[in-house]
Design a protein around this motif. Sequence first.
Motif, PDB file in Angstrom:
ATOM      1  N   SER A  59       0.817  -1.212   0.000  1.00  0.00           N
ATOM      2  CA  SER A  59       0.000   0.000   0.000  1.00  0.00           C
ATOM      3  C   SER A  59       0.856   1.269   0.000  1.00  0.00           C
ATOM      4  CB  SER A  59      -0.951   0.012   1.197  1.00  0.00           C
ATOM      5  OG  SER A  59      -0.227   0.122   2.406  1.00  0.00           O
ATOM      6  N   ALA A  60       2.093   1.180   0.482  1.00  0.00           N
ATOM      7  CA  ALA A  60       2.977   2.347   0.524  1.00  0.00           C
ATOM      8  C   ALA A  60       4.001   2.346  -0.607  1.00  0.00           C
ATOM      9  CB  ALA A  60       3.698   2.401   1.875  1.00  0.00           C
ATOM     10  N   GLN A  91       9.983   0.632  -3.272  1.00  0.00           N
ATOM     11  CA  GLN A  91       9.226  -0.373  -2.531  1.00  0.00           C
ATOM     12  C   GLN A  91       9.529  -0.197  -1.053  1.00  0.00           C
ATOM     13  OE1 GLN A  91      10.730  -3.901  -4.513  1.00  0.00           O
ATOM     14  NE2 GLN A  91       8.808  -4.097  -5.634  1.00  0.00           N
ATOM     15  N   HIS A  92       8.491  -0.298  -0.231  1.00  0.00           N
ATOM     16  CA  HIS A  92       8.630  -0.130   1.210  1.00  0.00           C
ATOM     17  C   HIS A  92       8.457  -1.478   1.901  1.00  0.00           C
ATOM     18  CE1 HIS A  92       8.640   4.262   1.008  1.00  0.00           C
ATOM     19  NE2 HIS A  92       7.796   4.096   0.008  1.00  0.00           N
ATOM     20  N   PHE A  93       9.420  -1.804   2.754  1.00  0.00           N
ATOM     21  CA  PHE A  93       9.385  -3.034   3.530  1.00  0.00           C
ATOM     22  C   PHE A  93       9.424  -2.649   5.004  1.00  0.00           C
ATOM     23  CE2 PHE A  93      10.853  -4.208  -0.573  1.00  0.00           C
ATOM     24  CZ  PHE A  93      10.394  -5.497  -0.780  1.00  0.00           C
ATOM     25  N   LEU A  94       8.635  -3.327   5.812  1.00  0.00           N
ATOM     26  CA  LEU A  94       8.532  -2.978   7.224  1.00  0.00           C
ATOM     27  C   LEU A  94       8.919  -4.165   8.098  1.00  0.00           C
ATOM     28  CD1 LEU A  94       7.704  -0.713   9.190  1.00  0.00           C
ATOM     29  CD2 LEU A  94       5.397  -1.699   9.163  1.00  0.00           C
ATOM     30  N   TRP A  95       9.674  -3.874   9.149  1.00  0.00           N
ATOM     31  CA  TRP A  95      10.065  -4.852  10.159  1.00  0.00           C
ATOM     32  C   TRP A  95       9.561  -4.357  11.497  1.00  0.00           C
ATOM     33  CZ3 TRP A  95      13.172  -4.192  14.512  1.00  0.00           C
ATOM     34  CH2 TRP A  95      13.616  -5.351  15.150  1.00  0.00           C
ATOM     35  N   THR A  96       9.029  -5.252  12.286  1.00  0.00           N
ATOM     36  CA  THR A  96       8.645  -4.904  13.646  1.00  0.00           C
ATOM     37  C   THR A  96       9.443  -5.774  14.604  1.00  0.00           C
ATOM     38  OG1 THR A  96       6.785  -6.422  13.580  1.00  0.00           O
ATOM     39  CG2 THR A  96       6.320  -4.150  13.018  1.00  0.00           C
ATOM     40  N   PRO A  97       9.762  -5.236  15.774  1.00  0.00           N
ATOM     41  CA  PRO A  97      10.577  -6.016  16.724  1.00  0.00           C
ATOM     42  C   PRO A  97      10.004  -7.393  17.037  1.00  0.00           C
ATOM     43  CG  PRO A  97      10.461  -3.748  17.428  1.00  0.00           C
ATOM     44  CD  PRO A  97       9.522  -3.891  16.258  1.00  0.00           C
TER      45      PRO A  97
END
Length: 156
Positions: free
Chosen positions: A139-140, A146-152
């Motif tokens: 969506s972003a 390209q946007h990739f997201l990491w969460t702890p």
Amino acid sequence: MTTHELYLRRATDADLDWLCALRNEPEAVRYSKSGVRTREDLEHDYLHNPGKFVYIVARADQADVGFVILCEEGDGTFEISIAILPELRGQGLARPLIELGSQHAAAAHDARGVLATIVPGNVASRRSFEACGYVLDASASTEVLQHFLWTPTARG
């Protein structure tokens, strides 16, 4: 897989020439979203910006291998950028560098998420970030970035 004992140290003004040379290395510029940066840009926009944290990544023998930049995006999210010295690329350092930077963002800066912005043609970078638990945020993302997201919690 070879393990790499790496550590971070905060970059200083004494690192500016080294940072500028690595940041403006042709392959780094090719996959950068902002192109060539001057020494002054790096000094003012990064080293002396309270929302940006520049770290030199070194091996246990104190040999510098690259850098990690963490930029505060707001809402507990940080954007991560990495670079590895050209002569050390392909030696399995990307994943440990990404993991070190991501874990540091969570531990030292209380990041709730870490964002990686990747140019679509940078397949090696995409694979490295995905191997570290980063997930595409379609969506972003755009055709250009390209946007990739990491969460702890993504890595347990």
